[in-house]
Design a protein around this motif. Structure first.
Motif, PDB file in Angstrom:
ATOM      1  N   LEU A  18       0.830  -1.210   0.000  1.00  0.00           N
ATOM      2  CA  LEU A  18       0.000   0.000   0.000  1.00  0.00           C
ATOM      3  C   LEU A  18       0.864   1.259   0.000  1.00  0.00           C
ATOM      4  CD1 LEU A  18      -2.767  -1.093   2.520  1.00  0.00           C
ATOM      5  CD2 LEU A  18      -3.012  -0.837   0.038  1.00  0.00           C
ATOM      6  N   ILE A  19       1.920   1.247   0.810  1.00  0.00           N
ATOM      7  CA  ILE A  19       2.823   2.392   0.844  1.00  0.00           C
ATOM      8  C   ILE A  19       3.445   2.609  -0.534  1.00  0.00           C
ATOM      9  CG2 ILE A  19       5.045   3.198   1.752  1.00  0.00           C
ATOM     10  CD1 ILE A  19       4.238   1.899   4.427  1.00  0.00           C
ATOM     11  N   HIS A  20       3.915   1.525  -1.151  1.00  0.00           N
ATOM     12  CA  HIS A  20       4.559   1.634  -2.456  1.00  0.00           C
ATOM     13  C   HIS A  20       3.573   2.078  -3.531  1.00  0.00           C
ATOM     14  CE1 HIS A  20       8.025   0.714  -5.017  1.00  0.00           C
ATOM     15  NE2 HIS A  20       7.143   0.383  -5.921  1.00  0.00           N
ATOM     16  N   ALA A  21       2.336   1.597  -3.434  1.00  0.00           N
ATOM     17  CA  ALA A  21       1.350   1.888  -4.476  1.00  0.00           C
ATOM     18  C   ALA A  21       0.704   3.259  -4.326  1.00  0.00           C
ATOM     19  CB  ALA A  21       0.265   0.806  -4.477  1.00  0.00           C
ATOM     20  N   LEU A  22       0.543   3.737  -3.076  1.00  0.00           N
ATOM     21  CA  LEU A  22      -0.276   4.929  -2.848  1.00  0.00           C
ATOM     22  C   LEU A  22       0.507   6.160  -2.405  1.00  0.00           C
ATOM     23  CD1 LEU A  22      -3.346   3.309  -1.037  1.00  0.00           C
ATOM     24  CD2 LEU A  22      -3.146   3.963  -3.438  1.00  0.00           C
ATOM     25  N   ARG A  23       1.605   5.962  -1.692  1.00  0.00           N
ATOM     26  CA  ARG A  23       2.353   7.136  -1.228  1.00  0.00           C
ATOM     27  C   ARG A  23       2.977   7.853  -2.420  1.00  0.00           C
ATOM     28  NH1 ARG A  23       6.671   6.142   3.331  1.00  0.00           N
ATOM     29  NH2 ARG A  23       7.817   5.237   1.594  1.00  0.00           N
ATOM     30  N   GLY A  24       2.851   9.154  -2.453  1.00  0.00           N
ATOM     31  CA  GLY A  24       3.420   9.933  -3.547  1.00  0.00           C
ATOM     32  C   GLY A  24       2.435  10.273  -4.640  1.00  0.00           C
ATOM     33  N   LEU A  25       1.229   9.657  -4.620  1.00  0.00           N
ATOM     34  CA  LEU A  25       0.225  10.008  -5.621  1.00  0.00           C
ATOM     35  C   LEU A  25      -0.299  11.412  -5.355  1.00  0.00           C
ATOM     36  CD1 LEU A  25      -1.886   6.714  -5.898  1.00  0.00           C
ATOM     37  CD2 LEU A  25       0.031   7.451  -7.317  1.00  0.00           C
ATOM     38  N   SER A  26      -0.571  12.151  -6.425  1.00  0.00           N
ATOM     39  CA  SER A  26      -1.016  13.541  -6.271  1.00  0.00           C
ATOM     40  C   SER A  26      -2.507  13.653  -5.988  1.00  0.00           C
ATOM     41  CB  SER A  26      -0.680  14.337  -7.533  1.00  0.00           C
ATOM     42  OG  SER A  26      -1.312  13.771  -8.669  1.00  0.00           O
ATOM     43  N   ARG A  27      -3.275  12.571  -6.225  1.00  0.00           N
ATOM     44  CA  ARG A  27      -4.707  12.582  -5.968  1.00  0.00           C
ATOM     45  C   ARG A  27      -5.059  11.440  -5.006  1.00  0.00           C
ATOM     46  NH1 ARG A  27      -7.985  12.372 -11.381  1.00  0.00           N
ATOM     47  NH2 ARG A  27      -9.623  13.157 -10.015  1.00  0.00           N
ATOM     48  N   GLU A  28      -6.073  11.692  -4.188  1.00  0.00           N
ATOM     49  CA  GLU A  28      -6.519  10.641  -3.272  1.00  0.00           C
ATOM     50  C   GLU A  28      -7.039   9.449  -4.075  1.00  0.00           C
ATOM     51  OE1 GLU A  28      -8.705  11.372   0.336  1.00  0.00           O
ATOM     52  OE2 GLU A  28      -8.399  13.519   0.102  1.00  0.00           O
ATOM     53  N   THR A  29      -6.625   8.265  -3.678  1.00  0.00           N
ATOM     54  CA  THR A  29      -7.026   7.036  -4.358  1.00  0.00           C
ATOM     55  C   THR A  29      -7.449   6.012  -3.308  1.00  0.00           C
ATOM     56  OG1 THR A  29      -5.462   7.443  -6.161  1.00  0.00           O
ATOM     57  CG2 THR A  29      -6.274   5.190  -5.914  1.00  0.00           C
ATOM     58  N   LEU A  30      -8.620   5.438  -3.504  1.00  0.00           N
ATOM     59  CA  LEU A  30      -9.163   4.444  -2.570  1.00  0.00           C
ATOM     60  C   LEU A  30      -9.053   3.060  -3.178  1.00  0.00           C
ATOM     61  CD1 LEU A  30     -10.840   3.933   0.109  1.00  0.00           C
ATOM     62  CD2 LEU A  30     -12.860   4.042  -1.353  1.00  0.00           C
ATOM     63  N   VAL A  31      -8.469   2.130  -2.425  1.00  0.00           N
ATOM     64  CA  VAL A  31      -8.379   0.743  -2.881  1.00  0.00           C
ATOM     65  C   VAL A  31      -9.052  -0.163  -1.866  1.00  0.00           C
ATOM     66  CG1 VAL A  31      -6.230   1.164  -4.149  1.00  0.00           C
ATOM     67  CG2 VAL A  31      -6.133   0.321  -1.799  1.00  0.00           C
ATOM     68  N   ALA A  32      -9.491  -1.319  -2.334  1.00  0.00           N
ATOM     69  CA  ALA A  32     -10.128  -2.321  -1.471  1.00  0.00           C
ATOM     70  C   ALA A  32      -9.325  -3.613  -1.539  1.00  0.00           C
ATOM     71  CB  ALA A  32     -11.565  -2.575  -1.916  1.00  0.00           C
ATOM     72  N   ILE A  33      -9.038  -4.183  -0.381  1.00  0.00           N
ATOM     73  CA  ILE A  33      -8.423  -5.502  -0.285  1.00  0.00           C
ATOM     74  C   ILE A  33      -9.544  -6.467   0.065  1.00  0.00           C
ATOM     75  CG2 ILE A  33      -6.678  -6.910   0.869  1.00  0.00           C
ATOM     76  CD1 ILE A  33      -5.310  -4.226   1.622  1.00  0.00           C
ATOM     77  N   LEU A  34      -9.780  -7.430  -0.793  1.00  0.00           N
ATOM     78  CA  LEU A  34     -10.914  -8.339  -0.663  1.00  0.00           C
ATOM     79  C   LEU A  34     -10.441  -9.690  -0.124  1.00  0.00           C
ATOM     80  CD1 LEU A  34     -12.280  -7.299  -4.130  1.00  0.00           C
ATOM     81  CD2 LEU A  34     -13.208  -6.577  -1.940  1.00  0.00           C
ATOM     82  N   LEU A  35     -11.114 -10.148   0.937  1.00  0.00           N
ATOM     83  CA  LEU A  35     -10.682 -11.344   1.653  1.00  0.00           C
ATOM     84  C   LEU A  35     -11.769 -12.407   1.663  1.00  0.00           C
ATOM     85  CD1 LEU A  35      -9.268  -9.536   4.844  1.00  0.00           C
ATOM     86  CD2 LEU A  35      -8.051 -10.036   2.724  1.00  0.00           C
ATOM     87  N   ASP A  36     -11.344 -13.672   1.730  1.00  0.00           N
ATOM     88  CA  ASP A  36     -12.319 -14.753   1.877  1.00  0.00           C
ATOM     89  C   ASP A  36     -12.624 -14.969   3.360  1.00  0.00           C
ATOM     90  OD1 ASP A  36     -10.234 -16.274   2.980  1.00  0.00           O
ATOM     91  OD2 ASP A  36      -9.848 -17.375   1.130  1.00  0.00           O
ATOM     92  N   ALA A  37     -13.399 -15.995   3.679  1.00  0.00           N
ATOM     93  CA  ALA A  37     -13.841 -16.218   5.057  1.00  0.00           C
ATOM     94  C   ALA A  37     -12.684 -16.549   6.000  1.00  0.00           C
ATOM     95  CB  ALA A  37     -14.883 -17.329   5.090  1.00  0.00           C
ATOM     96  N   SER A  38     -11.576 -17.043   5.444  1.00  0.00           N
ATOM     97  CA  SER A  38     -10.385 -17.338   6.252  1.00  0.00           C
ATOM     98  C   SER A  38      -9.377 -16.195   6.211  1.00  0.00           C
ATOM     99  CB  SER A  38      -9.715 -18.621   5.743  1.00  0.00           C
ATOM    100  OG  SER A  38     -10.598 -19.716   5.831  1.00  0.00           O
ATOM    101  N   TYR A  39      -9.820 -15.057   5.676  1.00  0.00           N
ATOM    102  CA  TYR A  39      -8.979 -13.863   5.531  1.00  0.00           C
ATOM    103  C   TYR A  39      -7.828 -14.072   4.552  1.00  0.00           C
ATOM    104  CZ  TYR A  39     -11.556 -12.090   9.575  1.00  0.00           C
ATOM    105  OH  TYR A  39     -12.541 -11.678  10.441  1.00  0.00           O
ATOM    106  N   GLY A  40      -8.027 -14.995   3.608  1.00  0.00           N
ATOM    107  CA  GLY A  40      -7.089 -15.111   2.498  1.00  0.00           C
ATOM    108  C   GLY A  40      -7.329 -13.974   1.517  1.00  0.00           C
ATOM    109  N   ILE A  41      -6.276 -13.459   0.934  1.00  0.00           N
ATOM    110  CA  ILE A  41      -6.381 -12.305   0.036  1.00  0.00           C
ATOM    111  C   ILE A  41      -6.827 -12.771  -1.346  1.00  0.00           C
ATOM    112  CG2 ILE A  41      -5.116 -10.393  -1.035  1.00  0.00           C
ATOM    113  CD1 ILE A  41      -3.265 -10.457   1.436  1.00  0.00           C
TER     114      ILE A  41
END
Length: 243
Positions: free
Chosen positions: A118-141
């Motif tokens: 998240l730090i690598h992908a979002l830090r430094g962007l000039s506009r606010e960007t919202l991302v979602a991390i989607l998990l299964d019932a066992s919290y697998g990504i």
């Protein structure tokens, strides 16, 4: 003389390559790394001084150099479009690598690596960007998806888009993350309202919103869950959900 200079420059670059092969990244300074990256764009030029100039321009921070925009990079003496492309390309490769290595891993055991992505992908962007991390019932990504770009408020981010993404991936839980271009990671009143808004929308579909992280200038993201805000939201929303 020009041919001799080129040979001397190539010898220097080869020594840097050999040092990397022997000792990895720990064997190179930030300036060395930038020099090698710049030579990808202009292999016949001496890139030592442009590498130093980049670090000087961006407060000695390698991450700030890699996060910089094309126009900002080209303002530095000795850095042209091809050099800037090389820097952007390696940044994009690193982002994809960090993203893909997370797929299928359990979030609770990999939360620090998720934070690194998240730090690598979002830090430094000039506009606010919202991302979602989607998990299964066992919290697998299951997936990491961009939801919205721009001013992020409860009015501008449509709950149905987040719910649709979760349903598409058959997610049982969601973690949200967005950046603050200002660098300040403290949640605003809008951030709190947006989180409450999305918590309710997902809860009505029996999907958990586990956390909301804010990326800024700090080493680690600000976590709503770690600071007790998710529990506050859960308690405030419980009467509405039970209804």
């Amino acid at each position: 003389m020009g041919q001799e200079a080129r040979h001397k420059g190539e010898g220097h670059r080869q020594r840097l390559r050999d040092r990397f092969l022997s000792h990895g990244a720990d064997g190179l300074t930030d300036s060395d790394m930038l020099e090698l990256l710049l030579t990808m764009g202009t292999p016949r030029r001496d890139c030592k001084e442009p590498a130093r100039a980049l670090l000087a321009r961006f407060d000695g921070s390698l991450s700030r150099v890699l996060d910089a925009g094309q126009a900002e990079l080209e303002q530095v003496a000795g850095v042209g479009p091809k050099n800037a492309f090389a820097l952007h390309f390696v940044q994009a490769v690193a982002r994809r690598y960090l993203r893909e290595r997370l797929m299928g891993r359990e979030y609770l055991r990999s939360s620090r690596e998720v934070g690194d992505y998240l730090i690598h992908a979002l830090r430094g962007l000039s506009r606010e960007t919202l991302v979602a991390i989607l998990l299964d019932a066992s919290y697998g990504i299951l997936a990491l998806e961009e939801v919205a770009v721009g001013t992020l408020t409860a009015a501008s981010v449509h709950p149905r888009e987040v719910v649709a993404l979760a349903m598409q991936h058959r997610a049982a839980a969601v973690i949200l993350a967005h950046n603050h271009p200002s660098g300040n990671t403290q949640p605003s009143a809008q951030d709190r309202r947006l989180t409450r808004h999305l918590f309710l929308a997902l809860a009505f579909c029996e999907i958990q919103l586990l956390d909301h992280c804010i990326i800024g200038a700090d080493e680690r993201p600000y976590s709503f869950a770690d600071h007790g805000l998710m529990e506050e939201i859960r308690q405030a929303c419980q009467p509405i959900i039970q209804g």
